[in-house]
Design a protein around this motif. Structure first.
Motif, PDB file in Angstrom:
ATOM      1  N   HIS A 125      42.230  75.261   6.618  1.00  0.00           N
ATOM      2  CA  HIS A 125      43.078  76.009   6.067  1.00  0.00           C
ATOM      3  C   HIS A 125      43.222  75.811   4.336  1.00  0.00           C
ATOM      4  O   HIS A 125      43.336  77.225   3.973  1.00  0.00           O
ATOM      5  CB  HIS A 125      44.593  74.687   6.085  1.00  0.00           C
ATOM      6  N   GLY A 126      41.955  75.245   3.920  1.00  0.00           N
ATOM      7  CA  GLY A 126      41.862  75.283   2.677  1.00  0.00           C
ATOM      8  C   GLY A 126      41.078  76.198   1.730  1.00  0.00           C
ATOM      9  O   GLY A 126      41.097  76.638   1.041  1.00  0.00           O
ATOM     10  N   PHE A 127      39.585  76.919   3.368  1.00  0.00           N
ATOM     11  CA  PHE A 127      38.630  77.583   2.938  1.00  0.00           C
ATOM     12  C   PHE A 127      40.269  78.701   2.923  1.00  0.00           C
ATOM     13  O   PHE A 127      39.876  79.469   2.026  1.00  0.00           O
ATOM     14  CB  PHE A 127      38.287  78.164   3.476  1.00  0.00           C
ATOM     15  N   ASP A 138      45.167  73.172 -15.160  1.00  0.00           N
ATOM     16  CA  ASP A 138      43.830  73.415 -14.831  1.00  0.00           C
ATOM     17  C   ASP A 138      43.566  73.862 -16.594  1.00  0.00           C
ATOM     18  O   ASP A 138      42.768  73.335 -16.945  1.00  0.00           O
ATOM     19  CB  ASP A 138      44.400  75.314 -14.881  1.00  0.00           C
ATOM     20  N   THR A 139      44.628  73.607 -17.206  1.00  0.00           N
ATOM     21  CA  THR A 139      44.393  73.748 -18.895  1.00  0.00           C
ATOM     22  C   THR A 139      44.075  71.811 -19.722  1.00  0.00           C
ATOM     23  O   THR A 139      43.359  71.879 -20.577  1.00  0.00           O
ATOM     24  CB  THR A 139      45.933  74.061 -20.017  1.00  0.00           C
ATOM     25  N   ALA A 140      44.655  71.357 -18.694  1.00  0.00           N
ATOM     26  CA  ALA A 140      43.233  69.982 -18.834  1.00  0.00           C
ATOM     27  C   ALA A 140      42.512  69.540 -18.488  1.00  0.00           C
ATOM     28  O   ALA A 140      42.153  68.502 -18.773  1.00  0.00           O
ATOM     29  CB  ALA A 140      44.721  68.781 -18.065  1.00  0.00           C
ATOM     30  N   GLY A 141      41.506  70.440 -18.065  1.00  0.00           N
ATOM     31  CA  GLY A 141      40.215  70.498 -17.666  1.00  0.00           C
ATOM     32  C   GLY A 141      40.109  70.278 -15.810  1.00  0.00           C
ATOM     33  O   GLY A 141      39.126  69.937 -15.368  1.00  0.00           O
ATOM     34  N   ILE A 142      41.685  69.970 -15.389  1.00  0.00           N
ATOM     35  CA  ILE A 142      40.945  69.397 -14.247  1.00  0.00           C
ATOM     36  C   ILE A 142      41.312  70.719 -12.733  1.00  0.00           C
ATOM     37  O   ILE A 142      42.259  71.469 -13.049  1.00  0.00           O
ATOM     38  CB  ILE A 142      42.338  68.138 -13.584  1.00  0.00           C
ATOM     39  N   SER A 143      40.440  70.435 -11.837  1.00  0.00           N
ATOM     40  CA  SER A 143      40.062  71.948 -10.424  1.00  0.00           C
ATOM     41  C   SER A 143      41.443  71.376 -10.045  1.00  0.00           C
ATOM     42  O   SER A 143      41.461  71.033  -9.199  1.00  0.00           O
ATOM     43  CB  SER A 143      38.664  71.461  -9.672  1.00  0.00           C
ATOM     44  N   VAL A 144      42.253  72.790  -9.992  1.00  0.00           N
ATOM     45  CA  VAL A 144      43.259  72.751  -9.081  1.00  0.00           C
ATOM     46  C   VAL A 144      42.924  72.959  -7.677  1.00  0.00           C
ATOM     47  O   VAL A 144      43.155  72.011  -6.775  1.00  0.00           O
ATOM     48  CB  VAL A 144      43.891  74.497  -9.494  1.00  0.00           C
ATOM     49  N   ALA A 145      41.514  73.596  -7.338  1.00  0.00           N
ATOM     50  CA  ALA A 145      40.815  74.001  -6.565  1.00  0.00           C
ATOM     51  C   ALA A 145      40.959  72.721  -5.458  1.00  0.00           C
ATOM     52  O   ALA A 145      40.898  72.388  -4.621  1.00  0.00           O
ATOM     53  CB  ALA A 145      40.456  75.358  -6.360  1.00  0.00           C
ATOM     54  N   TRP A 146      40.226  71.938  -6.008  1.00  0.00           N
ATOM     55  CA  TRP A 146      38.728  70.632  -5.762  1.00  0.00           C
ATOM     56  C   TRP A 146      39.942  69.525  -5.657  1.00  0.00           C
ATOM     57  O   TRP A 146      40.699  68.988  -4.521  1.00  0.00           O
ATOM     58  CB  TRP A 146      38.509  70.215  -6.550  1.00  0.00           C
ATOM     59  N   LEU A 147      41.711  69.384  -6.510  1.00  0.00           N
ATOM     60  CA  LEU A 147      42.617  68.320  -6.562  1.00  0.00           C
ATOM     61  C   LEU A 147      43.484  68.475  -5.320  1.00  0.00           C
ATOM     62  O   LEU A 147      43.788  68.308  -3.943  1.00  0.00           O
ATOM     63  CB  LEU A 147      43.460  68.617  -7.526  1.00  0.00           C
ATOM     64  N   ARG A 148      43.674  70.359  -4.638  1.00  0.00           N
ATOM     65  CA  ARG A 148      44.469  70.520  -3.532  1.00  0.00           C
ATOM     66  C   ARG A 148      43.032  70.993  -2.178  1.00  0.00           C
ATOM     67  O   ARG A 148      43.574  70.177  -0.963  1.00  0.00           O
ATOM     68  CB  ARG A 148      44.315  71.894  -3.504  1.00  0.00           C
ATOM     69  N   TYR A 149      41.486  70.493  -2.409  1.00  0.00           N
ATOM     70  CA  TYR A 149      41.183  69.605  -1.706  1.00  0.00           C
ATOM     71  C   TYR A 149      41.586  68.869  -1.147  1.00  0.00           C
ATOM     72  O   TYR A 149      41.317  68.135   0.428  1.00  0.00           O
ATOM     73  CB  TYR A 149      39.761  70.993  -1.401  1.00  0.00           C
ATOM     74  N   ARG A 150      40.946  67.909  -1.808  1.00  0.00           N
ATOM     75  CA  ARG A 150      41.165  66.063  -1.133  1.00  0.00           C
ATOM     76  C   ARG A 150      42.696  66.299  -1.754  1.00  0.00           C
ATOM     77  O   ARG A 150      42.927  65.254  -0.429  1.00  0.00           O
ATOM     78  CB  ARG A 150      41.146  65.722  -2.796  1.00  0.00           C
ATOM     79  N   ALA A 151      43.870  66.526  -0.965  1.00  0.00           N
ATOM     80  CA  ALA A 151      44.837  66.579  -0.725  1.00  0.00           C
ATOM     81  C   ALA A 151      45.007  66.917   0.411  1.00  0.00           C
ATOM     82  O   ALA A 151      45.488  66.016   1.917  1.00  0.00           O
ATOM     83  CB  ALA A 151      46.331  67.484  -1.252  1.00  0.00           C
ATOM     84  N   ARG A 170      42.852  82.582  -1.185  1.00  0.00           N
ATOM     85  CA  ARG A 170      44.314  82.870  -1.839  1.00  0.00           C
ATOM     86  C   ARG A 170      44.609  83.528  -0.537  1.00  0.00           C
ATOM     87  O   ARG A 170      45.469  84.280  -1.079  1.00  0.00           O
ATOM     88  CB  ARG A 170      44.034  83.082  -2.741  1.00  0.00           C
ATOM     89  N   GLY A 171      44.463  83.494   0.631  1.00  0.00           N
ATOM     90  CA  GLY A 171      45.307  83.706   1.698  1.00  0.00           C
ATOM     91  C   GLY A 171      46.746  82.894   2.026  1.00  0.00           C
ATOM     92  O   GLY A 171      46.621  82.179   1.444  1.00  0.00           O
TER      93      GLY A 171
END
Length: 323
Positions: free
Chosen positions: A80-82, A195-208, A88-89
């Motif tokens: 689902h994450g992929f 993202d502006t704070a330098g944190i990966s949005v994608a990696w955070l969502r994958y961890r969730a 971005r599906g």
């Protein structure tokens, strides 16, 4: 059977029926707080139930079955994450597709591997999570009011039941008292700021989604190796969708999620108890009236009668980094 015995019986059934809803709703809580709608909770639960039953049958160990169910559920989360994060599906389409895959694949594999009409062989002994009798349960049984509640509601449940209730305060602590939880909630509201704070949005969502798969594995394992003794075709029976309804009803908050799931479990237990029963001046009440109540309550909520439920602002929207 007097009215208090009936109440205790229904309360015990409420607990047992609410456990998969609690695990699944908490699973959806983490993904949706991160901005990823996960309508595929039903598929994760079903796939985990099948995997848990298979691993438990082959190994003869319920804990190995649980690990197998968690692993398969996390794999579904990563698919689902992929689809929805990396590519971005459409998150709804991805979730529905996983539900269809789980519904069909579990039956086909069960028939191919075990040749028992789409179910797995029965489990017994260490291959199941058996009820745990708490200390003093037999002694307390004779104590008025408190005794039956302790002996028949609090005691006599399997380990996953107690873990489900422990997961509620733990989820609250993770979401509201840890750096990971703060970032998780932030990425669901304003991913550009994260993202502006330098944190990966994608990696955070994958961890969730990993957490979602982890909790979904517990829900599936509970169905097949704790509540039941085998995997049965479509044994989730829409509980994933009901958990989503509870999540909306509780406005994406852990403790209200638990109470919403208990309410839905109570209505389900009441529906089972009312089968074939007659009520004064009414007669026999169709059980479908009680079964539909969770969804009616959710519609009432969405109509704004109990306060408007606002999902995370970035929920369901793929994040595209600005150049």
């Amino acid at each position: 059977m007097n009215y208090f015995d009936i109440f205790v019986s229904i309360l015990g059934s409420t607990i047992r029926l609410a456990i998969p809803l609690i695990f699944t709703a908490l699973a959806g809580l983490f993904s949706e707080r991160a901005g990823v709608f996960d309508i595929g909770l039903e598929g994760k639960m079903l796939a985990a139930a099948f995997a848990a039953a298979c691993f438990a049958y082959v190994s003869g160990n319920a804990w190995i079955g649980l690990v197998g169910g968690i692993g398969v559920s996390i794999a579904f989360s990563m698919i689902h994450g992929f689809a929805s994060i990396t590519n971005r599906g459409n998150q709804i389409v991805s979730g529905v597709a996983l539900n269809f895959v789980a519904a069909g694949l579990t039956v086909v594999l069960a028939q191919a591997w075990f040749n028992q009409g789409g179910r797995t062989p029965g489990l017994s002994g260490d291959a199941r999570f058996l009820p745990i009798i708490l200390p003093g349960a037999d002694f307390m049984r004779e104590v008025p009011i408190v005794g039956p509640l302790y002996a028949n509601v609090i005691s006599g449940n399997n380990i996953l039941t107690y873990l489900a209730f422990a997961a509620v305060p733990l989820s609250w602590w993770v979401l509201y008292r840890t750096r990971f939880g703060l970032r998780l909630r932030a990425v669901g509201e304003n991913p550009a700021a994260v993202d502006t704070a330098g944190i990966s949005v994608a990696w955070l969502r994958y961890r969730a989604l990993i957490v979602t798969g982890f909790l979904g594995g517990f829900a599936g394992a509970y169905l097949s190796i704790a509540q039941s003794a085998a995997f049965i075709n479509n044994m989730s029976a829409g509980k994933g969708y009901m958990a989503l309804a509870a999540l909306i009803f509780a406005k994406w908050k852990p403790v209200p999620v638990m109470f919403a799931c208990l309410l839905f479990g109570f209505l389900d237990a009441l529906a089972n108890f009312m089968q074939g029963k007659s009520m004064p001046l009414v007669g026999e009440v169709p059980v479908q009236i009680f079964q539909v109540m969770p969804y009616v309550l959710t519609c009432i909520l969405l109509a704004g009668f109990i306060g408007i439920a606002h999902p995370p602002k970035a929920g369901g929207v793929p994040y595209v980094k600005e150049r």
